[in-house]
Design an enzyme around this catalytic site. Structure first.
Site, PDB file in Angstrom:
ATOM      1  N   LYS A 197      85.146  68.819 -11.467  1.00 39.49           N
ATOM      2  CA  LYS A 197      83.665  67.929 -11.462  1.00 39.49           C
ATOM      3  C   LYS A 197      83.864  66.684 -11.781  1.00 39.49           C
ATOM      4  CE  LYS A 197      79.529  67.628 -10.777  1.00 39.49           C
ATOM      5  NZ  LYS A 197      78.857  66.951 -11.210  1.00 39.49           N
ATOM      6  N   GLU A 271      82.677  70.043 -25.499  1.00 37.52           N
ATOM      7  CA  GLU A 271      82.961  68.791 -26.491  1.00 37.52           C
ATOM      8  C   GLU A 271      81.434  68.036 -26.261  1.00 37.52           C
ATOM      9  OE1 GLU A 271      83.198  65.583 -27.699  1.00 37.52           O
ATOM     10  OE2 GLU A 271      84.502  65.292 -25.866  1.00 37.52           O
ATOM     11  N   CYS A 305      80.982  59.890 -27.865  1.00 33.96           N
ATOM     12  CA  CYS A 305      80.564  60.911 -29.134  1.00 33.96           C
ATOM     13  C   CYS A 305      80.934  60.818 -30.284  1.00 33.96           C
ATOM     14  CB  CYS A 305      80.310  62.693 -28.084  1.00 33.96           C
ATOM     15  SG  CYS A 305      81.790  62.727 -27.786  1.00 33.96           S
ATOM     16  N   GLU A 403      71.197  61.359 -30.606  1.00 35.01           N
ATOM     17  CA  GLU A 403      72.034  60.518 -29.625  1.00 35.01           C
ATOM     18  C   GLU A 403      71.742  60.100 -28.846  1.00 35.01           C
ATOM     19  OE1 GLU A 403      76.801  61.796 -28.790  1.00 35.01           O
ATOM     20  OE2 GLU A 403      75.065  62.649 -27.085  1.00 35.01           O
TER      21      GLU A 403
END
Length: 498
Positions: A197, A271, A305, A403
């Site tokens: 996806k 992840e 990230c 983040e």
């Protein structure tokens, strides 16, 4: 079935009513059971370029019915694909890599248009990675073996690796080619079938790769769905026939996926987010640290990230480091990702630009000093953010703990090595940290005390055959290299009385 015409490999269909890019590619269907198809309910999603806000094309807005078709196709294809020799599966991926080679520039340019990655510093390299990854996993197909474990002179135990079945995979928009390759290749060469996806913001380049894959793979082995996470993503995550869900994205979304998988004991590979700490010790090579930390401003425009976004600098080098980082940020060209001298492209959307800018403003309110950037570049269109450096931060500020996912770096001073290590570990995340020191033994001693899945010593480089994954809220499991073959297989033990 969706009717289409092609001019080379670019699809030509009706135009949309929104402003179109000069590089408009029309309606690009998704891949289910070896066929290119629209969504069951006929809905579409515009793919907008963050460069100039024009529409590049449309992709289907897939939903639960489309996911059902894709999973059914993958389940139907699994027995035959599983029985192929690993060497034969690997040979198919070698052929795919060869076919992708002459298409690299075209697909890289498409990626730069749809997600803003600079063509020179990111998109070309990401497309090359796809080719290299397919060749790598073609070469190691079948290399993960079991072992014989004798119990006594009469009884033997034999362990073997077994494919999982249908794997569901969800990738984000920031590095869709690289992340898709790291799911497609190991999952398929291990004998699984796959439903992938894609993020609705940047699906076109991966669909171009999938079109070439489809020419070589049996029907239903690889299925590619487009649509929103709340629709297609949730349907794929919760589907009972999906044996494992491999997800790359935010920790918040990963937590929701983990809850669904946990209820069904579904295997998962996650992840997730990061807030990488870069420890710059008192004996560090400052220019080396600056060039490494400075990649946060340029690499994917900070939308990655693994970036060293939280810089912990020893007080003795703090002023020099801040000064040189500010100068470095000021030299980086922000602009059109297609231009060869552009280093920092746009972020993915207006909403994301607003989010990143709100963090910069929050940093000001929390007491941080903006020593570079902090203002929107004077560009007429597109979602651009100037590389921004926040100095005099503390580890309890939200800009240092959350983040941001943009070209923003926070610098925090510390006095003693022990304090620096404690600050680095004082975070919810633990993906990749970094250490700069001229004393390699000291750097390694510090590195092993950091609670992160990976640590770079005097570098932000990564070994793409080494295990990748995070501690704490940065993820569950490891992939890349041979670890990916483990991630997409189960161990079966067979006892034989002899």
């Amino acid at each position: 079935m969706y009717k289409r015409q092609f001019l080379g490999t670019i699809m030509i269909t009706q135009q949309t009513t929104a402003p179109q890019s000069e590089h408009h590619v029309g309606d690009t269907p998704m891949l289910i059971a070896g066929e290119w198809t629209e969504a069951a309910d006929g809905r579409w999603i515009d793919v907008e370029s963050p460069r100039d806000r024009t529409v590049l094309g449309r992709v289907p807005r897939g939903g639960a019915e489309d996911v059902e078709r894709a999973v059914t196709a993958a389940a139907r294809a699994f027995p035959g694909w599983r029985e192929l020799r690993p060497r034969d599966r690997g040979d198919l991926f070698r052929r795919i890599a060869d076919a992708l080679e002459p298409e690299q520039e075209r697909i890289a340019r498409l990626l730069s248009l749809e997600n803003g990655n600079a063509i020179r510093t990111q998109s070309r390299g990401e497309m090359q990675f796809v080719v290299d990854a397919f060749r790598y996993f073609a070469g190691v197909a079948g290399e993960t073996k079991g072992e014989s474990i004798p119990l006594n002179s009469l009884v033997l135990d034999y362990s073997r690796r077994e494919p999982l079945g249908v794997v569901g995979a969800i990738v984000p928009w920031n590095a869709p080619l690289m992340l898709s390759a790291l799911k497609i290749a190991p999952a398929l060469v291990s004998g699984n079938t796959l439903v992938l996806k894609l993020a609705e913001d940047a699906p076109l380049a991966v669909l171009a790769v999938a079109r070439i894959c489809q020419e070589y793979l049996p029907e239903g082995v690889l299925n590619v769905i487009t649509g929103y996470g709340t629709e297609a993503g949730e349907a794929l995550t919760s589907h009972p026939a999906v044996a494992k869900l491999s997800f790359t994205g935010s920790t918040a979304v990963g937590r929701r996926i983990a809850e669904v998988c946990g209820r069904e004991m579904k295997r998962q590979l996650m992840e997730l987010g990061g807030k990488g700490a870069a420890l710059v010790l008192d004996d560090a090579d400052i220019p080396s640290a600056v060039s490494g930390i400075g990649t946060t401003f340029s690499f994917y425009s900070g939308q990655i990230c693994t970036a060293p976004t939280r810089v912990l600098a020893h007080r003795s080098v703090y002023d020099r480091l801040v000064e040189q980082l500010a100068a470095y940020a000021g030299r980086l060209k922000v602009g059109d990702p297609r231009e060869p001298d552009t280093v920092v492209g746009p972020v993915i959307s207006a909403a994301h630009r607003d989010r990143v800018e709100s963090y910069v403003e929050l940093g000001r309110k929390e007491g941080a000093v903006v020593v570079a950037g902090g203002e929107r570049p004077p560009l007429a269109t597109g979602f651009y953010i100037a590389p921004t450096l926040l100095a005099d931060c503390t580890n309890d500020m939200r800009v240092a703990r959350e983040e941001i996912f943009g070209p923003v770096v926070c610098v925090i001073p510390f006095e003693e090595e022990e304090e620096g290590i404690a600050l680095a570990n004082d975070t919810d995340y633990g993906l990749i940290d970094y250490v700069w020191s001229r004393d390699v033994a000291r750097a390694f001693r510090v590195a092993r005390r950091l609670r992160a899945g990976g640590v770079g010593v005097n570098t932000v480089g990564r070994n793409m055959e080494a295990p990748f994954g995070g501690f704490k809220k940065s993820g569950v499991g490891r992939d890349v290299g041979s670890y990916a073959l483990h991630a997409y297989s189960e161990v079966q033990s067979i006892v034989w009385p002899g």
